[in-house]
Design an enzyme around this catalytic site. Structure first.
Site, PDB file in Angstrom:
ATOM      1  CG  ASP A  21      45.704  39.820  41.275  1.00  0.00           C
ATOM      2  OD1 ASP A  21      44.871  40.737  40.993  1.00  0.00           O
ATOM      3  OD2 ASP A  21      46.910  40.128  41.159  1.00  0.00           O
ATOM      4  N   GLY A  22      43.968  39.200  38.726  1.00  0.00           N
ATOM      5  CA  GLY A  22      44.125  39.480  37.341  1.00  0.00           C
ATOM      6  C   GLY A  22      42.857  39.601  36.296  1.00  0.00           C
ATOM      7  N   GLY A  24      40.878  42.338  36.131  1.00  0.00           N
ATOM      8  CA  GLY A  24      40.846  43.775  35.579  1.00  0.00           C
ATOM      9  C   GLY A  24      41.864  43.399  34.168  1.00  0.00           C
ATOM     10  CG  HIS A  38      35.577  42.288  38.847  1.00  0.00           C
ATOM     11  ND1 HIS A  38      36.879  41.642  39.373  1.00  0.00           N
ATOM     12  CD2 HIS A  38      36.006  43.555  38.945  1.00  0.00           C
ATOM     13  CE1 HIS A  38      37.653  42.730  39.603  1.00  0.00           C
ATOM     14  NE2 HIS A  38      36.915  43.821  39.372  1.00  0.00           N
ATOM     15  CD  GLU A  68      44.806  46.230  52.327  1.00  0.00           C
ATOM     16  OE1 GLU A  68      44.073  45.348  51.802  1.00  0.00           O
ATOM     17  OE2 GLU A  68      45.313  46.699  53.333  1.00  0.00           O
ATOM     18  CG  LEU A 132      34.149  23.210  49.688  1.00  0.00           C
ATOM     19  CD1 LEU A 132      35.480  22.776  49.822  1.00  0.00           C
ATOM     20  CD2 LEU A 132      33.858  24.109  48.363  1.00  0.00           C
ATOM     21  CD  GLU A 208      54.903  23.214  50.196  1.00  0.00           C
ATOM     22  OE1 GLU A 208      55.612  23.984  49.350  1.00  0.00           O
ATOM     23  OE2 GLU A 208      55.670  22.910  51.129  1.00  0.00           O
TER      24      GLU A 208
HETATM   25  C1  FPP Z   1      41.358  40.727  41.573  1.00  0.00           C
HETATM   26  O1  FPP Z   1      41.373  41.260  40.351  1.00  0.00           O
HETATM   27  C2  FPP Z   1      40.089  40.303  42.211  1.00  0.00           C
HETATM   28  C3  FPP Z   1      39.108  41.015  42.903  1.00  0.00           C
HETATM   29  C4  FPP Z   1      39.716  42.240  43.480  1.00  0.00           C
HETATM   30  C5  FPP Z   1      37.757  40.382  43.133  1.00  0.00           C
HETATM   31  C6  FPP Z   1      37.839  39.037  43.113  1.00  0.00           C
HETATM   32  C7  FPP Z   1      36.443  38.803  42.703  1.00  0.00           C
HETATM   33  C8  FPP Z   1      35.579  37.979  42.255  1.00  0.00           C
HETATM   34  C9  FPP Z   1      36.139  36.891  41.349  1.00  0.00           C
HETATM   35  C10 FPP Z   1      34.202  38.084  42.060  1.00  0.00           C
HETATM   36  C11 FPP Z   1      33.407  38.037  42.980  1.00  0.00           C
HETATM   37  C12 FPP Z   1      33.338  37.115  44.087  1.00  0.00           C
HETATM   38  C13 FPP Z   1      32.744  35.987  44.319  1.00  0.00           C
HETATM   39  C14 FPP Z   1      33.070  35.101  45.415  1.00  0.00           C
HETATM   40  C15 FPP Z   1      31.598  35.567  43.851  1.00  0.00           C
HETATM   41  P1  FPP Z   1      41.874  42.711  39.972  1.00  0.00           P
HETATM   42  O2  FPP Z   1      40.827  43.560  39.740  1.00  0.00           O
HETATM   43  O3  FPP Z   1      42.808  43.323  41.178  1.00  0.00           O
HETATM   44  O4  FPP Z   1      42.860  42.402  38.555  1.00  0.00           O
HETATM   45  P2  FPP Z   1      43.971  43.380  38.040  1.00  0.00           P
HETATM   46  O5  FPP Z   1      45.117  42.797  38.973  1.00  0.00           O
HETATM   47  O6  FPP Z   1      44.029  42.490  36.684  1.00  0.00           O
HETATM   48  O7  FPP Z   1      43.378  44.723  38.042  1.00  0.00           O
END
Ligand code: FPP
Length: 248
Positions: A21-22, A24, A38, A68, A132, A208
């Site tokens: 997360d994070g 954005g 991203h 979601e 892995l 954990e």
């Molecule tokens: C959350 O950040 C992240 C996501 C919803 C997507 C995660 C995707 C990637 C890291 C890239 C693609 C993945 C792979 C495996 C190649 P957010 O957008 O919710 O951030 P925010 O909470 O700051 O808005």
């Protein structure tokens, strides 16, 4: 990425699951569009996959797209799908070289056809690898996963092929997307929020949980090592007393 001295190589969590997360918010702090976050998040994915492989983690589950997340703006969804497809195409050679097996959990029928095709090709081409297991949660939701499991079990009961008394933890495990995988030992959430967000609801019962304020694009080797350090410092009692655990 050799294993850091601070980590005990004999007590590496078998299965690490991560809520990435994070992205954005990280992008916003840099004055950049969300998709840029991203994109840098993909670099973190590459680095953490490399660490997990070299440090001896058996399974790494990454929450890449939730049920979601389909509600996000179309261009963000499209951008994420593009990043995923490029990542798979680009990393295949590395997966083969490092014996990484790609698996996924979630309702992948909902993914765009081209992304699904690349995903299925990558899974097929890495199926025999054994170092892995990189398990991507895509269009994944813990409740949706439980619903499909309960439906299958109920069908078997109504057909008369399953007795209600045979429903136990193992049977439920075997109907989840994660049927082949051990439960996560360590669940990490980056980005400063402290919730599960519908991730591995059944499987995380004894995991954990490690929350960090670090945003996913900044979550690299050091941050991952700190999470494993903290995991190794915690005592896992599985409902027993400390004395019972110490006595083996
Ligand atoms: C959350 O950040 C992240 C996501 C919803 C997507 C995660 C995707 C990637 C890291 C890239 C693609 C993945 C792979 C495996 C190649 P957010 O957008 O919710 O951030 P925010 O909470 O700051 O808005």
């Amino acid at each position: 990425m050799p294993i850091p001295d601070s980590i005990d190589p004999d007590r590496i969590p078998r299965h690490v699951a991560i809520i990435m997360d994070g992205n954005g918010r990280w992008a916003k702090q840099q004055g950049k569009p969300r998709l840029y976050g991203h994109g840098v998040g993909v670099v973190s994915v590459q680095e953490i996959v490399e660490c997990a492989t070299e440090w001896g983690v058996e399974v790494l589950t990454l929450y890449a797209f939730s049920t979601e997340n389909w509600k996000r703006p179309v261009d963000e969804v499209g951008g994420l799908m593009g990043l995923l497809k490029n990542y798979l195409l680009k990393e295949l050679a590395k997966m083969v070289k490092n014996s990484i097996r790609l698996t996924c959990i979630g309702d992948i029928a909902k993914l765009p056809g081209d992304v699904r095709q690349v995903l299925e090709d990558t899974m097929r081409e890495t199926a025999a690898n054994s170092r892995l297991t990189l398990n991507l949660a895509l269009s994944y939701g813990g409740r949706a996963e439980l619903i499909q499991a309960i439906r299958k079990i109920a069908e078997d009961v109504s057909k008369g092929v399953l007795d209600v008394s045979a429903i136990d933890e193992r049977l439920i495990d075997s109907h989840l997307y994660t049927a082949e995988l051990p439960d996560p030992d360590l669940l990490i959430r980056t980005g400063g929020e402290a919730r599960l967000s519908n991730f591995l609801l059944w499987q995380a019962s004894y995991a954990e949980i490690y929350f960090t304020d670090t945003m996913w694009p900044d979550f690299r080797e050091q941050a991952f090592a700190s999470a494993i350090d903290e995991f190794q410092g915690r005592e896992r009692r599985f409902g027993k007393t400390s004395a019972q655990v110490e006595g083996g």
